[in-house]
Design a protein around this motif. Structure first.
Motif, PDB file in Angstrom:
ATOM      1  N   ILE A  51       0.843  -1.202   0.000  1.00 14.75           N
ATOM      2  CA  ILE A  51       0.000   0.000   0.000  1.00 14.75           C
ATOM      3  C   ILE A  51       0.880   1.255   0.000  1.00 14.75           C
ATOM      4  CG2 ILE A  51      -1.696   1.337   1.323  1.00 14.75           C
ATOM      5  CD1 ILE A  51      -2.855  -1.382   2.294  1.00 14.75           C
ATOM      6  N   GLY A  52       1.984   1.203   0.770  1.00 14.58           N
ATOM      7  CA  GLY A  52       2.894   2.345   0.871  1.00 14.58           C
ATOM      8  C   GLY A  52       3.848   2.489  -0.302  1.00 14.58           C
ATOM      9  N   MET A  53       3.729   1.587  -1.267  1.00 15.45           N
ATOM     10  CA  MET A  53       4.541   1.624  -2.496  1.00 15.45           C
ATOM     11  C   MET A  53       6.027   1.396  -2.219  1.00 15.45           C
ATOM     12  SD  MET A  53       2.536   4.732  -4.374  1.00 15.45           S
ATOM     13  CE  MET A  53       0.758   4.884  -4.054  1.00 15.45           C
ATOM     14  N   LEU A  54       6.299   0.689  -1.125  1.00 17.88           N
ATOM     15  CA  LEU A  54       7.673   0.323  -0.796  1.00 17.88           C
ATOM     16  C   LEU A  54       7.987  -1.085  -1.298  1.00 17.88           C
ATOM     17  CD1 LEU A  54       7.753   1.595   2.921  1.00 17.88           C
ATOM     18  CD2 LEU A  54       8.589   2.783   0.892  1.00 17.88           C
ATOM     19  N   ASP A  55       6.935  -1.815  -1.657  1.00 14.90           N
ATOM     20  CA  ASP A  55       7.086  -3.182  -2.149  1.00 14.90           C
ATOM     21  C   ASP A  55       6.038  -3.345  -3.243  1.00 14.90           C
ATOM     22  OD1 ASP A  55       7.720  -5.850  -2.448  1.00 14.90           O
ATOM     23  OD2 ASP A  55       7.006  -6.475  -0.465  1.00 14.90           O
ATOM     24  N   GLU A  56       6.232  -4.305  -4.135  1.00 17.08           N
ATOM     25  CA  GLU A  56       5.197  -4.466  -5.156  1.00 17.08           C
ATOM     26  C   GLU A  56       4.594  -5.856  -5.142  1.00 17.08           C
ATOM     27  OE1 GLU A  56       8.064  -4.801  -9.018  1.00 17.08           O
ATOM     28  OE2 GLU A  56       7.350  -2.820  -8.393  1.00 17.08           O
ATOM     29  N   LYS A  77       6.267   5.857  -8.809  1.00 15.84           N
ATOM     30  CA  LYS A  77       5.832   5.369  -7.506  1.00 15.84           C
ATOM     31  C   LYS A  77       6.503   6.126  -6.377  1.00 15.84           C
ATOM     32  CE  LYS A  77       6.322   0.896  -7.881  1.00 15.84           C
ATOM     33  NZ  LYS A  77       6.245  -0.556  -7.595  1.00 15.84           N
ATOM     34  N   SER A  78       7.788   6.420  -6.537  1.00 19.60           N
ATOM     35  CA  SER A  78       8.450   7.128  -5.444  1.00 19.60           C
ATOM     36  C   SER A  78       7.945   8.570  -5.357  1.00 19.60           C
ATOM     37  CB  SER A  78       9.977   7.035  -5.536  1.00 19.60           C
ATOM     38  OG  SER A  78      10.467   7.881  -6.526  1.00 19.60           O
ATOM     39  N   ASP A  79       7.554   9.143  -6.481  1.00 14.67           N
ATOM     40  CA  ASP A  79       6.923  10.474  -6.433  1.00 14.67           C
ATOM     41  C   ASP A  79       5.579  10.430  -5.712  1.00 14.67           C
ATOM     42  OD1 ASP A  79       8.996  11.709  -7.679  1.00 14.67           O
ATOM     43  OD2 ASP A  79       8.045  11.804  -9.666  1.00 14.67           O
ATOM     44  N   MET A  80       4.777   9.405  -6.012  1.00 11.41           N
ATOM     45  CA  MET A  80       3.484   9.237  -5.341  1.00 11.41           C
ATOM     46  C   MET A  80       3.683   9.095  -3.837  1.00 11.41           C
ATOM     47  SD  MET A  80       0.689   9.013  -7.168  1.00 11.41           S
ATOM     48  CE  MET A  80      -0.539   7.759  -7.206  1.00 11.41           C
ATOM     49  N   HIS A  81       4.645   8.204  -3.498  1.00  9.41           N
ATOM     50  CA  HIS A  81       4.945   7.939  -2.096  1.00  9.41           C
ATOM     51  C   HIS A  81       5.328   9.243  -1.370  1.00  9.41           C
ATOM     52  CE1 HIS A  81       6.573   5.701   1.363  1.00  9.41           C
ATOM     53  NE2 HIS A  81       7.485   6.654   1.373  1.00  9.41           N
ATOM     54  N   LYS A  82       6.218   9.968  -1.995  1.00 11.80           N
ATOM     55  CA  LYS A  82       6.753  11.209  -1.435  1.00 11.80           C
ATOM     56  C   LYS A  82       5.662  12.265  -1.216  1.00 11.80           C
ATOM     57  CE  LYS A  82       9.549  13.251  -4.341  1.00 11.80           C
ATOM     58  NZ  LYS A  82      10.699  13.303  -5.290  1.00 11.80           N
ATOM     59  N   ASN A  83       4.748  12.353  -2.158  1.00 13.26           N
ATOM     60  CA  ASN A  83       3.743  13.413  -2.115  1.00 13.26           C
ATOM     61  C   ASN A  83       2.496  13.080  -1.303  1.00 13.26           C
ATOM     62  OD1 ASN A  83       5.041  15.458  -3.674  1.00 13.26           O
ATOM     63  ND2 ASN A  83       4.726  14.165  -5.472  1.00 13.26           N
ATOM     64  N   TYR A  84       2.186  11.800  -1.179  1.00 13.29           N
ATOM     65  CA  TYR A  84       0.882  11.450  -0.587  1.00 13.29           C
ATOM     66  C   TYR A  84       0.927  10.570   0.653  1.00 13.29           C
ATOM     67  CZ  TYR A  84      -0.973  13.209  -4.979  1.00 13.29           C
ATOM     68  OH  TYR A  84      -1.289  14.006  -6.037  1.00 13.29           O
ATOM     69  N   ILE A  85       2.106   9.975   0.925  1.00  9.34           N
ATOM     70  CA  ILE A  85       2.125   8.950   1.969  1.00  9.34           C
ATOM     71  C   ILE A  85       3.167   9.236   3.039  1.00  9.34           C
ATOM     72  CG2 ILE A  85       2.523   6.474   2.410  1.00  9.34           C
ATOM     73  CD1 ILE A  85       1.505   5.962  -0.463  1.00  9.34           C
ATOM     74  N   GLY A 158       5.000  16.748   5.654  1.00  9.06           N
ATOM     75  CA  GLY A 158       4.721  17.050   4.248  1.00  9.06           C
ATOM     76  C   GLY A 158       3.243  17.013   3.908  1.00  9.06           C
ATOM     77  N   GLN A 159       2.393  16.911   4.919  1.00  7.57           N
ATOM     78  CA  GLN A 159       0.940  16.896   4.762  1.00  7.57           C
ATOM     79  C   GLN A 159       0.450  15.803   3.816  1.00  7.57           C
ATOM     80  OE1 GLN A 159       0.351  21.023   3.719  1.00  7.57           O
ATOM     81  NE2 GLN A 159       0.590  21.674   5.834  1.00  7.57           N
ATOM     82  N   PRO A 160       0.757  14.540   4.168  1.00 12.13           N
ATOM     83  CA  PRO A 160       0.330  13.419   3.326  1.00 12.13           C
ATOM     84  C   PRO A 160      -1.182  13.197   3.418  1.00 12.13           C
ATOM     85  CG  PRO A 160       1.197  12.598   5.394  1.00 12.13           C
ATOM     86  CD  PRO A 160       1.425  14.082   5.401  1.00 12.13           C
ATOM     87  N   ILE A 192      -6.680  13.201   7.752  1.00 13.92           N
ATOM     88  CA  ILE A 192      -5.720  12.225   7.223  1.00 13.92           C
ATOM     89  C   ILE A 192      -6.315  10.817   7.320  1.00 13.92           C
ATOM     90  CG2 ILE A 192      -3.408  11.215   7.436  1.00 13.92           C
ATOM     91  CD1 ILE A 192      -2.344  13.727   8.511  1.00 13.92           C
ATOM     92  N   THR A 193      -6.208  10.076   6.246  1.00 11.10           N
ATOM     93  CA  THR A 193      -6.602   8.674   6.238  1.00 11.10           C
ATOM     94  C   THR A 193      -5.485   7.876   6.906  1.00 11.10           C
ATOM     95  OG1 THR A 193      -7.717   9.072   4.141  1.00 11.10           O
ATOM     96  CG2 THR A 193      -7.299   6.763   4.735  1.00 11.10           C
ATOM     97  N   ILE A 194      -5.862   6.967   7.812  1.00 12.10           N
ATOM     98  CA  ILE A 194      -4.844   6.216   8.559  1.00 12.10           C
ATOM     99  C   ILE A 194      -5.068   4.713   8.412  1.00 12.10           C
ATOM    100  CG2 ILE A 194      -3.868   5.729  10.849  1.00 12.10           C
ATOM    101  CD1 ILE A 194      -4.659   8.538  11.713  1.00 12.10           C
ATOM    102  N   ILE A 195      -3.983   4.003   8.166  1.00 15.36           N
ATOM    103  CA  ILE A 195      -4.001   2.543   8.273  1.00 15.36           C
ATOM    104  C   ILE A 195      -2.902   2.163   9.245  1.00 15.36           C
ATOM    105  CG2 ILE A 195      -3.836   0.316   7.102  1.00 15.36           C
ATOM    106  CD1 ILE A 195      -4.601   1.696   4.498  1.00 15.36           C
ATOM    107  N   GLN A 196      -3.278   1.462  10.309  1.00 17.53           N
ATOM    108  CA  GLN A 196      -2.280   1.038  11.287  1.00 17.53           C
ATOM    109  C   GLN A 196      -2.322  -0.474  11.446  1.00 17.53           C
ATOM    110  OE1 GLN A 196      -3.021   2.265  15.351  1.00 17.53           O
ATOM    111  NE2 GLN A 196      -5.096   1.446  15.407  1.00 17.53           N
TER     112      GLN A 196
END
Ligand code: ADP
Ligand code: ADP
Length: 228
Positions: A51-56, A77-85, A158-160, A192-196
């Motif tokens: 989900i965090g785009m650290l693995d596929e 993917k790393s841009d998405m991760h950086k900007n949103y997560i 960064g206000q994800p 903020i949407t949270i998944i824990q």
């Protein structure tokens, strides 16, 4: 916000294929506060990392704000991760050689935020988490609870749109854990949407929805009863 369709994750060895995740389907709307629970080895961290785009995933489709992540190149993917997560880890994963201030500032440097804006965004975090007086300390000079506050500040500076937290209170005492959960609740109220991931029933009750994972599949998905 998140749509997972028939997600598989497997590792192949010479003689067999081992599934870590099998046919996972999950939808998460903006504004949710979702808790993943399940036994150790169930695949929760793997799912968080996907989900965090650290693995596929090995197979299946992942849409993030309707964008097909499964078709993206690494850079995208790393841009998405950086900007949103924002990601929070059990063991904090702070950079030992950097101060509290510098740790919080790091994601803003990666995002290319200007100097003056970085200054005010980091200052806001230090203020929010009562860490102004500790800004020049190094992680090893802080208690575990304080290190995790820095971890949270770094994740949200960064206000994800999405905050992912993999056992964020796993190394903490229960009172510190409670403080972290109260912060999450506040952040979720702010949008903020949270998944824990947690093993704690008490932590799970701060969320709105509990998804249970076992043996690489989702075995239940329930709303948290208010007041239960
Ligand atoms: P959880 O977070 O629920 O404890 P994980 O996602 O960490 O579960 O791991 C699920 C299972 O997949 C475990 O049995 C783990 O050993 C295995 N696993 C995770 N990553 C890999 C990998 N890269 N290669 C082989 N096995 C893995
Ligand atoms: P917390 O309840 O946040 O974990 P502790 O009870 O562990 O805090 O620590 C109390 C105070 O002691 C903290 O304000 C912190 O500044 C300080 N402290 C804790 N651990 C260390 C350390 N390893 N080095 C220096 N100061 C520390």
């Amino acid at each position: 916000m998140i749509k997972l369709r028939d997600i598989d994750k497997y590792v192949d060895s010479r003689f067999q294929r081992t599934f870590i995740l099998k046919s996972v389907n999950l939808d998460v709307q903006q504004g949710e506060f979702l808790t993943l629970m399940g036994p150790s080895g169930a695949g929760k961290s793997t799912l968080m990392n996907i989900i965090g785009m650290l693995d596929e995933p090995s197979a299946g489709e992942y849409f993030f704000f309707d964008e097909p992540v499964h078709r993206m190149k690494e850079k995208q993917k790393s841009d998405m991760h950086k900007n949103y997560i924002g990601f929070i880890f059990q063991a904090y994963h702070l950079i030992d050689e950097l101060t509290v201030y510098e740790n919080i500032e790091t994601p803003l440097l990666y995002k290319g935020v200007s100097g003056s804006q970085r200054k005010s965004m980091v200052a806001e975090m230090l203020d929010r988490f009562n860490m102004v007086a500790k800004k020049d300390l190094f992680p090893e000079q802080l208690s575990g609870g304080q290190q995790q506050l820095v971890g949270i500040a770094r994740a949200i500076v960064g206000q994800p749109k999405l905050l992912l937290a993999d056992e964020p209170t796993g190394n903490l005492h229960s009172d510190q854990g409670k403080q972290i959960m109260e912060i999450f609740q506040k952040l979720n109220e702010e949008g903020i949407t949270i998944i824990q991931v947690t093993h704690s029933e008490e932590n799970a009750r701060y969320g709105k929805r509990i998804v249970k994972v076992a043996d690489g599949t989702i075995v239940s998905d329930e709303q948290v009863m208010v007041g239960a």
